[in-house]
Design a protein around this motif. Structure first.
Motif, short mmCIF file in Angstrom:
data_model
loop_
_atom_site.label_atom_id
_atom_site.label_comp_id
_atom_site.label_asym_id
_atom_site.label_seq_id
_atom_site.Cartn_x
_atom_site.Cartn_y
_atom_site.Cartn_z
N UNK A 133 26.72 95.63 38.15
CA UNK A 133 26.29 97.01 37.92
C UNK A 133 26.34 97.36 36.43
N UNK A 134 27.26 96.77 35.69
CA UNK A 134 27.42 97.08 34.28
C UNK A 134 26.64 96.15 33.36
N UNK A 135 25.96 95.16 33.93
CA UNK A 135 25.23 94.20 33.10
C UNK A 135 23.85 94.71 32.74
N UNK A 136 23.45 94.48 31.51
CA UNK A 136 22.11 94.83 31.05
C UNK A 136 21.11 93.80 31.55
N UNK A 137 19.84 94.15 31.53
CA UNK A 137 18.79 93.23 31.96
C UNK A 137 18.53 92.19 30.87
N UNK A 138 19.32 91.15 30.89
CA UNK A 138 19.18 90.03 29.95
C UNK A 138 19.99 88.86 30.48
N UNK A 139 20.15 87.82 29.70
CA UNK A 139 20.90 86.63 30.10
C UNK A 139 22.36 86.76 29.67
N UNK A 140 23.25 86.43 30.61
CA UNK A 140 24.70 86.49 30.37
C UNK A 140 25.31 85.14 30.71
N UNK A 141 26.37 84.78 29.99
CA UNK A 141 27.04 83.50 30.21
C UNK A 141 28.49 83.75 30.61
N UNK A 142 28.94 82.99 31.61
CA UNK A 142 30.31 83.08 32.10
C UNK A 142 30.85 81.66 32.26
N UNK A 143 32.17 81.52 32.11
CA UNK A 143 32.83 80.23 32.30
C UNK A 143 34.03 80.43 33.23
N UNK A 144 34.17 79.51 34.17
CA UNK A 144 35.29 79.56 35.12
C UNK A 144 35.96 78.20 35.14
N UNK A 145 37.29 78.22 35.21
CA UNK A 145 38.07 77.00 35.39
C UNK A 145 38.57 77.01 36.83
N UNK A 146 38.12 76.04 37.61
CA UNK A 146 38.48 75.96 39.02
C UNK A 146 39.58 74.90 39.17
N UNK A 147 40.78 75.36 39.51
CA UNK A 147 41.92 74.46 39.60
C UNK A 147 42.49 74.50 41.01
N UNK A 148 43.70 74.01 41.16
CA UNK A 148 44.33 73.93 42.48
C UNK A 148 44.42 75.31 43.15
N UNK A 149 44.71 76.35 42.38
CA UNK A 149 44.81 77.69 42.94
C UNK A 149 43.47 78.14 43.54
N UNK A 150 42.36 77.76 42.91
CA UNK A 150 41.04 78.12 43.43
C UNK A 150 40.81 77.46 44.78
#
Length: 179
Positions: A12-29
């Motif tokens: 809802x808060x993102x503008x109409x453009x390209x956004x980049x995200x990074x996630x680290x998926x570990x044992x807790x995930x």
């Protein structure tokens, strides 16, 4: 699955453009999911989200390792995981999954949860046959194996094409005259 907002994107808060995200998926995930397919791992997820007025395109780039159990020896080993997937999210009247990689959400949806998609894409990247690296370079079939089945209709020891007619059941002799 326990709800973890760490893997949600507030669209809802993102503008109409390209956004980049990074996630680290570990044992807790992986522990969030009530499953035994992937007990633990270390996977890096680069997520590129492109938002437009009518469509959201989410590109996933996953790479890392997950803990697996060898189907042959039952030894644990680290399986390399590489996956590149795309999720299309369109706006519509109701929230529903239209296809494996196509979602429909309402325009007033605030967040896009990605945890289940990340887990599913990792699961899809795993090989069907889980082999420890020490077995992966072995050929699938041993040419000298006794278990190899060869179908034949000739009696054993008969090397001629027609065979010996004395060993044939006499009931079959009548069929030879049907030419």
């Amino acid at each position: 699955m326990k709800k973890d907002a760490q893997y949600d994107i507030n669209i809802a808060k993102l503008a109409d453009k390209t956004h980049h995200f990074a996630f680290e998926l570990d044992k807790a995930f992986f522990e969030q999911f009530e499953q035994q397919l992937i007990p633990e791992g270390q996977v890096h997820a680069d997520v590129t989200l492109t938002k437009t007025e009518r469509l959201i395109t989410v590109d996933f780039d996953l790479h890392g390792t997950v803990r697996q159990i060898c189907d042959r020896s039952l030894d644990e080993y680290d399986q390399v995981v590489e996956a590149h997937e795309q999720l299309l999210v369109r706006f519509g009247d109701q929230n529903q999954e239209l296809d494996d990689n196509v979602l429909q959400i309402t325009p007033d949806t605030q967040t896009l949860p990605l945890a289940q998609h990340l887990f599913d894409y990792i699961g899809l990247a795993l090989p069907m046959k889980k082999l420890h690296p020490r077995f992966q370079n072995e050929p699938d079939e041993n040419p000298d194996a006794d278990a190899k089945l060869i179908f034949t209709t000739r009696p054993e020891g008969d090397s001629t094409e027609g065979g010996d007619n004395d060993d044939i059941d006499p009931r079959w002799n009548a069929l030879r005259n049907l030419n």
